[in-house]
Design an enzyme around this catalytic site. Structure first.
Site, mmCIF file in Angstrom:
data_model
loop_
_atom_site.group_PDB
_atom_site.id
_atom_site.type_symbol
_atom_site.label_atom_id
_atom_site.label_comp_id
_atom_site.label_asym_id
_atom_site.label_seq_id
_atom_site.Cartn_x
_atom_site.Cartn_y
_atom_site.Cartn_z
ATOM 1 N N VAL A 1 12.909 11.281 -6.723
ATOM 2 C CA VAL A 1 14.143 11.579 -5.997
ATOM 3 C C VAL A 1 15.354 11.349 -6.897
ATOM 4 O O VAL A 1 16.284 12.167 -6.954
ATOM 5 C CB VAL A 1 14.236 10.742 -4.710
ATOM 6 C CG1 VAL A 1 15.586 10.944 -4.028
ATOM 7 C CG2 VAL A 1 13.107 11.104 -3.751
ATOM 8 N N CYS A 2 15.351 10.242 -7.631
ATOM 9 C CA CYS A 2 16.478 9.921 -8.509
ATOM 10 C C CYS A 2 16.625 10.940 -9.636
ATOM 11 O O CYS A 2 17.733 11.214 -10.102
ATOM 12 C CB CYS A 2 16.312 8.522 -9.083
ATOM 13 S SG CYS A 2 16.345 7.220 -7.833
ATOM 14 N N THR A 3 15.510 11.508 -10.075
ATOM 15 C CA THR A 3 15.559 12.537 -11.112
ATOM 16 C C THR A 3 16.414 13.714 -10.643
ATOM 17 O O THR A 3 17.261 14.228 -11.386
ATOM 18 C CB THR A 3 14.136 13.012 -11.463
ATOM 19 O OG1 THR A 3 13.405 11.912 -12.020
ATOM 20 C CG2 THR A 3 14.165 14.151 -12.467
ATOM 21 N N GLU B 1 18.731 13.598 -8.327
ATOM 22 C CA GLU B 1 20.117 13.141 -8.118
ATOM 23 C C GLU B 1 20.901 13.091 -9.420
ATOM 24 O O GLU B 1 22.057 13.530 -9.480
ATOM 25 C CB GLU B 1 20.109 11.746 -7.480
ATOM 26 C CG GLU B 1 19.561 11.714 -6.072
ATOM 27 C CD GLU B 1 19.410 10.308 -5.539
ATOM 28 O OE1 GLU B 1 19.446 10.148 -4.320
ATOM 29 O OE2 GLU B 1 19.250 9.367 -6.349
ATOM 30 N N LEU B 2 20.272 12.560 -10.468
ATOM 31 C CA LEU B 2 20.964 12.434 -11.752
ATOM 32 C C LEU B 2 21.316 13.807 -12.318
ATOM 33 O O LEU B 2 22.397 14.000 -12.875
ATOM 34 C CB LEU B 2 20.092 11.655 -12.732
ATOM 35 C CG LEU B 2 20.038 10.145 -12.481
ATOM 36 C CD1 LEU B 2 18.841 9.522 -13.183
ATOM 37 C CD2 LEU B 2 21.318 9.481 -12.946
#
Length: 219
Positions: A44-46, A48-49
């Site tokens: 998920v963070c991938t 977002e970044l």
């Protein structure tokens, strides 16, 4: 330490992908967004970044600096950045903090102060609460913060909308209504008397109730 809106954002020194920084000095006279991640190489963070990186021109327009945080070492962030560019089309174009001692996560109340150890051996589940967004003003005060679960991607369009509202209300004595978008009508707060409102809004306003006065957004 409990984080509250209006308090001075905790200052810290940390290693980042762009060298060591002192947080308040790094902010300078800008606005800042600090957003955190429970671990590198998380799906998920991938996403977002990558999206946050694509929004850099929008943040620049708003005099806002973005900085990410993960409890993993800075060296790991570099490898992750390659995956982000490959899968999302844009690599992070802002610094990423390596919070290996969990210092910043604890300072910003994302992990309990008593949490033992370092980042080594920790899983994303151990750091589930390290998924927060903090909007900080040039005065170094926290203007807003949001916390998300690991399974729900953050809405950066909403973060931009919130930033627009905060910057507008910091410049003018106004408030923004539900679902407000930049350029739409605003609310005159009850703390502004009708007499003062006449000076601020010479074109007038619409009073739906004595306490609910709607006017054009100030320029």
């Amino acid at each position: 330490m409990s984080i509250r809106i209006g308090m001075i954002a905790p200052d810290f020194t940390a290693k980042t992908t762009e060298g060591e920084i002192r947080f308040h000095d790094w902010i300078g006279d800008n606005w800042a967004i600090l957003f955190s991640h429970p671990k590198d190489y998380t799906p998920v963070c991938t996403t977002e970044l990558g999206y946050a990186a694509k929004l850099k021109p929008e943040f620049d327009k708003r005099n806002t600096k973005v900085i990410g945080l993960s409890v993993d070492p800075v060296e790991n962030h570099t490898g992750w950045a390659k995956d982000i560019e490959e899968t999302q089309g844009t690599a992070p174009n802002f610094p990423m903090i390596g919070d290996t001692d969990l210092n910043v996560a604890k300072l910003y109340d994302m992990l309990p102060e008593a949490e033992p150890g370092s980042a080594e051996g920790r899983t994303a589940a151990d750091n589930a609460t390290v998924r927060a967004v903090f909007i900080i003003g040039p005065d170094k005060k926290i203007k807003a913060f949001l916390v998300y679960p690991m399974t729900s991607g953050r809405n950066f369009d909403e973060i931009l909308r919130l930033l627009d509202s905060i910057q507008l209300t910091a410049k003018h004595t106004v408030a923004t209504p539900v679902n407000w978008q930049n350029g739409q009508d605003i609310i005159i707060p009850p703390s502004v008397s009708d007499e003062d409102a006449k000076k601020k809004f010479p074109d007038g306003w619409k009073a739906l109730k004595p306490y609910l006065r709607v006017a054009k957004q100030p320029k």
